[in-house]
Design an enzyme around this catalytic site. Structure first.
Site, PDB file in Angstrom:
ATOM      1  CE  LYS A  51      45.940  28.871  37.371  1.00 20.01           C
ATOM      2  NZ  LYS A  51      45.282  29.321  36.416  1.00 20.01           N
ATOM      3  CD  GLU A  67      60.387  36.401  34.566  1.00 17.06           C
ATOM      4  OE1 GLU A  67      60.324  37.659  34.261  1.00 17.06           O
ATOM      5  OE2 GLU A  67      61.647  36.037  34.762  1.00 17.06           O
ATOM      6  CB  CYS A  84      55.211  41.904  31.429  1.00 16.46           C
ATOM      7  SG  CYS A  84      56.100  41.007  30.152  1.00 16.46           S
ATOM      8  CD  GLU A  92      51.607  45.509  34.458  1.00 15.91           C
ATOM      9  OE1 GLU A  92      50.994  44.655  35.439  1.00 15.91           O
ATOM     10  OE2 GLU A  92      52.206  44.902  33.575  1.00 15.91           O
TER      11      GLU A  92
HETATM   12  P1  NAD Z   1      47.212  37.273  37.261  1.00 18.69           P
HETATM   13  O1  NAD Z   1      48.294  37.594  38.264  1.00 18.69           O
HETATM   14  O2  NAD Z   1      45.954  37.727  37.508  1.00 18.69           O
HETATM   15  O3  NAD Z   1      47.153  35.763  36.833  1.00 18.69           O
HETATM   16  C1  NAD Z   1      48.507  34.928  36.487  1.00 18.69           C
HETATM   17  C2  NAD Z   1      48.181  33.600  36.789  1.00 18.69           C
HETATM   18  O4  NAD Z   1      48.003  33.270  37.973  1.00 18.69           O
HETATM   19  C3  NAD Z   1      46.761  32.949  36.215  1.00 18.69           C
HETATM   20  O5  NAD Z   1      47.005  31.640  35.731  1.00 18.69           O
HETATM   21  C4  NAD Z   1      45.577  33.138  37.155  1.00 18.69           C
HETATM   22  O6  NAD Z   1      44.940  32.094  37.265  1.00 18.69           O
HETATM   23  C5  NAD Z   1      46.562  33.061  38.390  1.00 18.69           C
HETATM   24  N1  NAD Z   1      46.189  33.601  39.568  1.00 18.69           N
HETATM   25  C6  NAD Z   1      45.858  34.605  39.669  1.00 18.69           C
HETATM   26  N2  NAD Z   1      45.320  34.886  40.947  1.00 18.69           N
HETATM   27  C7  NAD Z   1      45.810  33.915  41.897  1.00 18.69           C
HETATM   28  C8  NAD Z   1      45.871  33.841  43.222  1.00 18.69           C
HETATM   29  N3  NAD Z   1      45.835  34.521  44.038  1.00 18.69           N
HETATM   30  N4  NAD Z   1      46.751  32.798  43.481  1.00 18.69           N
HETATM   31  C9  NAD Z   1      47.138  31.698  42.787  1.00 18.69           C
HETATM   32  N5  NAD Z   1      47.353  32.035  41.404  1.00 18.69           N
HETATM   33  C10 NAD Z   1      46.591  33.024  40.943  1.00 18.69           C
HETATM   34  O7  NAD Z   1      47.705  37.809  35.946  1.00 18.69           O
HETATM   35  P2  NAD Z   1      47.165  38.019  34.340  1.00 18.69           P
HETATM   36  O8  NAD Z   1      46.034  39.239  34.361  1.00 18.69           O
HETATM   37  O9  NAD Z   1      46.796  36.797  33.904  1.00 18.69           O
HETATM   38  O10 NAD Z   1      48.454  38.735  33.518  1.00 18.69           O
HETATM   39  C11 NAD Z   1      48.783  40.002  33.515  1.00 18.69           C
HETATM   40  C12 NAD Z   1      50.048  40.335  34.442  1.00 18.69           C
HETATM   41  O11 NAD Z   1      51.087  39.394  34.023  1.00 18.69           O
HETATM   42  C13 NAD Z   1      50.527  41.592  34.146  1.00 18.69           C
HETATM   43  O12 NAD Z   1      50.861  42.346  35.405  1.00 18.69           O
HETATM   44  C14 NAD Z   1      51.697  41.479  33.340  1.00 18.69           C
HETATM   45  O13 NAD Z   1      52.565  42.598  33.543  1.00 18.69           O
HETATM   46  C15 NAD Z   1      52.156  40.356  33.881  1.00 18.69           C
HETATM   47  N6  NAD Z   1      53.198  39.558  32.932  1.00 18.69           N
HETATM   48  C16 NAD Z   1      54.619  39.612  33.438  1.00 18.69           C
HETATM   49  C17 NAD Z   1      55.226  38.974  32.532  1.00 18.69           C
HETATM   50  C18 NAD Z   1      56.856  38.909  32.673  1.00 18.69           C
HETATM   51  O14 NAD Z   1      57.404  38.142  32.300  1.00 18.69           O
HETATM   52  N7  NAD Z   1      57.342  39.808  33.693  1.00 18.69           N
HETATM   53  C19 NAD Z   1      55.102  38.538  31.365  1.00 18.69           C
HETATM   54  C20 NAD Z   1      53.593  38.367  30.845  1.00 18.69           C
HETATM   55  C21 NAD Z   1      52.536  38.966  31.934  1.00 18.69           C
END
Ligand code: NAD
Length: 474
Positions: free
Chosen positions: A169, A244, A278, A376
């Protein structure tokens, strides 16, 4: 490419809901594509297909899985122009960056996993037993919007190479590269059900994936709060979890280092992808005694960064990914000012007529207890903090709930390494050392659980099984 279908059990199929999510181009503010709003029914279909496929796929020899993946990569690379184009459109990523880091680097990454798979220690003889590395089963992969393809590749490719099957997803904001990947898997002739794509909102189907009976492992990349929520659900069923998550990574410049080169490296991290990385080095720690000299460099070098339409070749910062992200960044900049930090470079983000643009922003006079230093921001906003002694620099660097990445610039590599060994993060860049695609990647503390990348990234999708067969001695 028809973005209005899901890829389940080896076919492009209609979503159960018959409704769609619009994908907005953050530079034009136009909806330019629609993807199915997936539902629990779609997740169930995909998971059951993946479970059936697993019974077969886990027994396919690694060498054959590698050959399938190589075929997939060969097909996928022919889609490069389309992949670059949709990344510019869905993310607002500038064309040069979209081409290199967002797409070409991901081809390199896939190749690296294929090459490493051959060397994976999947069978180990102990004195009285043999330990096999078994695939975990069906892996639910949930990915974010900031490196849309990269985060998908980090999960899907090693999981499938190790004999797992996958339900992916992607983020609802940037789902399009996943369709090309699905098509490449399809054309490469992977058995039906090995790879499945279900698009949808996190709140609608992310939770469903975390709780789905047929799914054995959740591999999640995203924000720490969402990761905790997904992880909690998955652990109720004792599914394996790999997380991650976010970061607030420090960059320490030691006294006597090459300040200009160090700043350039830090900027290339925090301004890359408009700060939506990230591992972005978002806290710059500089020696108090040299702060005036360093401030001048910060101002001068920041001027070199061009913000503009993502389709222009000379641009380094396109738009941020969405209106939501723009508002979040603006609120943090306002809060930084309210809490007493000094805006050295940049401004409170101003909405232009069209597009969500944020200029490079640098705060000085930041203390590590300020919100902008703790949370962040996920925008091109650098917090500059001063330190008096190396011990203080280490203390400030580690004074965070996160532990993803970091950097140390020293007058010599040895001095930088001495400090880096005290930094509690999964990765630390030493002077101008480049990232290594074959090294493990992941976070300490609230930045995650587990590792992606390299051999650790492959083995993350395996479980040891010991056979007490009297081993070598017997
Ligand atoms: P997000 O947590 O909002 O969403 C990530 C994914 O999870 C999306 O597919 C979203 O639809 C899904 N999602 C969101 N809320 C959910 C819930 N309550 N239950 C289940 N699924 C859910 O993150 P984002 O805004 O898409 O991405 C940014 C974040 O990702 C930043 O915090 C960044 O640091 C992190 N990130 C980490 C890495 C790493 O490798 N450590 C890499 C890239 C991004």
């Amino acid at each position: 490419m028809d973005f209005k279908k899901l890829y389940i059990n080896g076919s492009w199929v209609e979503g159960a809901s018959g409704t769609y999510i619009g994908v907005e181009n953050p530079a034009t503010e136009q909806i330019f594509a629609e993807v199915p709003a997936g539902t629990a029914t779609d997740v169930e279909r995909a998971s059951k297909a993946a479970q059936v496929a697993f019974a077969y796929w886990k027994n396919v020899p690694v060498s054959e899985r590698m050959a399938y993946m190589q075929r997939m990569l060969d097909i996928f690379t022919t889609m490069k122009a389309d992949l670059v184009q949709v990344t510019i459109q869905e993310l607002g990523a500038p064309v040069q960056f979209a081409r290199t880091a967002q797409i070409e680097y991901q081809f390199t990454r896939i190749q690296s996993y294929i090459d490493l798979a051959e060397k994976a220690p999947l069978e180990e003889k102990l004195p009285q037993s043999t330990v096999y590395r078994e695939p975990v089963g069906v892996v639910g992969c949930i990915t974010p919007w900031n490196y849309p393809l990269g985060q998908i590749v980090q999960k899907v490719v090693p999981a499938i190479l190790m004999g797992n099957t996958v339900v992916l997803k992607p983020s609802q904001y940037t789902p399009l590269t996943a369709f090309y990947l699905a098509e490449a898997f399809h054309q490469a002739g992977f058995p039906a059900g090995v790879f499945n794509l279900v698009t949808g909102r996190g709140g609608d189907i992310g939770d469903v994936i975390a709780e789905q009976d047929e799914i054995d492992m959740i591999s999640f990349t995203g924000s720490t709060p969402a990761g905790i929520s997904v992880g909690r659900l998955a652990l109720q069923h004792l599914k394996r979890i790999s997380m991650e998550l976010g970061g607030k990574s420090p960059c320490i410049i030691l006294q006597g280092a090459d300040y200009e080169r160090a700043i350039r490296m830090c900027f290339n991290s925090i301004f890359l992808n408009s700060g939506q990385t990230c591992t972005a080095l978002s806290r710059l720690l500089i020696p108090y005694a040299h702060k005036d000299e360093i401030k001048q460099l910060l101002c001068r070098i920041a001027k070199e960064y061009v913000v503009g339409e993502p389709t222009r070749e000379d641009v380094q910062l396109g738009t941020v990914a969405s209106a939501r992200q723009f508002k979040t960044i603006r609120a943090y900049v306002e809060q930084g000012i309210r809490q007493g930090a000094t805006l050295l470079v940049g401004e409170v983000p101003q909405k232009t007529a069209v597009g969500y643009y944020v200029k490079p922003t640098i705060f000085t006079d930041v203390t590590n207890d300020m919100t902008i230093a703790r949370e962040e921001i996920f925008g091109p906003v650098l917090c500059v903090l001063t330190y008096q002694t190396e011990d203080e620099a280490i203390r400030i660097a580690n004074d965070t709930t996160f532990g993803l990445s970091g950097a140390v610039w020293g007058p010599t590599k040895a001095e930088a390494i001495r400090i880096a060994r005290n930094i509690r993060t999964g990765n630390v860049y030493i002077n101008d050392g480049p990232r290594d695609v074959t090294a493990p990647f992941g976070g300490f503390k609230e930045s995650g659980l587990g590792r992606e990348g390299g051999m650790d990234g492959l083995l993350e999708f395996t479980e040891p099984q010991a056979l007490f067969d009297a081993g070598e001695i017997g």
